[in-house]
Design a protein around this motif. Sequence first.
Motif, PDB file in Angstrom:
ATOM      1  N   GLN A  89       0.804  -1.147   0.010  1.00  0.00           N
ATOM      2  CA  GLN A  89      -0.080  -0.213  -0.028  1.00  0.00           C
ATOM      3  C   GLN A  89       0.816   1.349  -0.059  1.00  0.00           C
ATOM      4  O   GLN A  89       2.063   1.106   0.252  1.00  0.00           O
ATOM      5  N   HIS A  90       0.227   2.334  -0.246  1.00  0.00           N
ATOM      6  CA  HIS A  90       0.921   3.542  -0.027  1.00  0.00           C
ATOM      7  C   HIS A  90       0.274   4.243   1.027  1.00  0.00           C
ATOM      8  O   HIS A  90      -0.587   4.047   1.693  1.00  0.00           O
ATOM      9  N   PRO A  92      -1.337   7.377   1.659  1.00  0.00           N
ATOM     10  CA  PRO A  92      -2.781   7.877   1.845  1.00  0.00           C
ATOM     11  C   PRO A  92      -3.873   6.742   1.996  1.00  0.00           C
ATOM     12  O   PRO A  92      -4.700   6.873   2.806  1.00  0.00           O
ATOM     13  N   LEU A 113       7.030   3.035  -6.601  1.00  0.00           N
ATOM     14  CA  LEU A 113       5.757   3.722  -7.000  1.00  0.00           C
ATOM     15  C   LEU A 113       4.975   2.900  -7.891  1.00  0.00           C
ATOM     16  O   LEU A 113       5.729   2.447  -8.864  1.00  0.00           O
ATOM     17  N   SER A 142      -8.099   6.393  -1.564  1.00  0.00           N
ATOM     18  CA  SER A 142      -7.053   6.795  -1.806  1.00  0.00           C
ATOM     19  C   SER A 142      -6.837   6.621  -3.386  1.00  0.00           C
ATOM     20  O   SER A 142      -6.260   7.791  -3.969  1.00  0.00           O
ATOM     21  N   ASN A 143      -7.025   5.558  -3.943  1.00  0.00           N
ATOM     22  CA  ASN A 143      -6.879   5.661  -5.423  1.00  0.00           C
ATOM     23  C   ASN A 143      -7.987   6.227  -6.222  1.00  0.00           C
ATOM     24  O   ASN A 143      -7.535   6.594  -7.221  1.00  0.00           O
ATOM     25  N   ARG A 146      -6.475   9.687  -6.436  1.00  0.00           N
ATOM     26  CA  ARG A 146      -5.210   9.733  -7.310  1.00  0.00           C
ATOM     27  C   ARG A 146      -5.651   9.954  -8.721  1.00  0.00           C
ATOM     28  O   ARG A 146      -5.414  10.472  -9.630  1.00  0.00           O
ATOM     29  N   THR A 169      -7.720  13.155   0.781  1.00  0.00           N
ATOM     30  CA  THR A 169      -8.141  12.357  -0.335  1.00  0.00           C
ATOM     31  C   THR A 169      -9.485  13.194  -0.897  1.00  0.00           C
ATOM     32  O   THR A 169     -10.079  13.647  -0.216  1.00  0.00           O
ATOM     33  N   GLU A 224      -0.206   9.660 -13.999  1.00  0.00           N
ATOM     34  CA  GLU A 224       0.113  10.441 -12.848  1.00  0.00           C
ATOM     35  C   GLU A 224       1.373  11.055 -12.744  1.00  0.00           C
ATOM     36  O   GLU A 224       2.346  10.422 -13.219  1.00  0.00           O
ATOM     37  N   ASN A 229       5.354  12.683  -5.426  1.00  0.00           N
ATOM     38  CA  ASN A 229       4.098  12.120  -5.574  1.00  0.00           C
ATOM     39  C   ASN A 229       3.950  11.371  -4.053  1.00  0.00           C
ATOM     40  O   ASN A 229       4.852  10.650  -3.787  1.00  0.00           O
ATOM     41  N   ASN A 231       2.432   8.832  -3.182  1.00  0.00           N
ATOM     42  CA  ASN A 231       1.669   7.728  -3.386  1.00  0.00           C
ATOM     43  C   ASN A 231       2.584   6.409  -3.377  1.00  0.00           C
ATOM     44  O   ASN A 231       2.548   5.544  -4.004  1.00  0.00           O
ATOM     45  N   ASN A 233       4.775   3.375  -2.432  1.00  0.00           N
ATOM     46  CA  ASN A 233       4.366   2.076  -1.703  1.00  0.00           C
ATOM     47  C   ASN A 233       5.468   1.986  -0.382  1.00  0.00           C
ATOM     48  O   ASN A 233       6.655   2.474  -0.333  1.00  0.00           O
TER      49      ASN A 233
END
Length: 275
Positions: A89-90, A92, A113, A142-143, A146, A169, A224, A229, A231, A233
């Motif tokens: 996961q990242h 956020p 990433l 979260s996604n 993005r 978010t 993106e 960034n 996001n 991981n």
Amino acid sequence: MTGRLFGRIARALSIGAAFGAVFAATTGWAADPVHLKVGIRGGISEPIWEIVARVAKPRGLEIEPVVMAGSLSPNEALNTGDLQANAFQHIPFLRDQIAQRGYKLAVVGNTYLSPIAFYSKTYKSLKDLPNGARVGVPDDPSNESRALIVLRDEGLLSLRDGFDAYNQTATLADIKENPRKLQIVEVKSVVLARSYQDLDAAAIISSFGSQVGLNAARDGIAQEKRDNNPNVNIIVVREQDKDAPWVKPLVESFQSPEVRAHIEKELAGILIPAF
């Protein structure tokens, strides 16, 4: 005579034990390796963690990657102690999970990433989308955020004033202007990857897209931004374990030249090393 012989044996054993302790301290070797269960998602993560496990052995770790499929939550399993770490996961996503479920988890290192990109069977650019186009985005907060940021950066919509991607978010309710009246459809990421052709365009995370042969750099019609960034991981452990002696060698094993070489050679356009 017997007493002197026993004395020599005892001294030899003592010297050997001392040498073993120094060797372990300087090389990371341990007679009894620390066994760690690490929760991951299936697919491209599996060969990466096979490399991590090999690299970790001389550091005194025996890593067992545990593939968490379907609705099984690597964060729930980690929080309850069934896992010692996870890497899927990242920040956020973790932030939202902690806020929703009260997990006591901590970030200990970056991995890579996995960029999110839009794909389409019909259009070559997001700017080509017609009024009323049906656009798929991931249904997790979260996604989805993005994906909305990409749509914003491509000029298709605007988000509410003051939105901060590092600390917040965005949801569909945060769309301020949608001049093309895009029909934005929330869909699970794994479903989007397998049915994006049924939509005018869809945002898919690279780790899911790669499972159906999609490469963000080659096939994506928009991606993106990589700079600044949030996001990236991460490797996550329980808060109570963040200073455990096995954490540093675990992170170092992932952030190794061997793992970087694999990502850059075998996963170019899919993952980007973040260490």
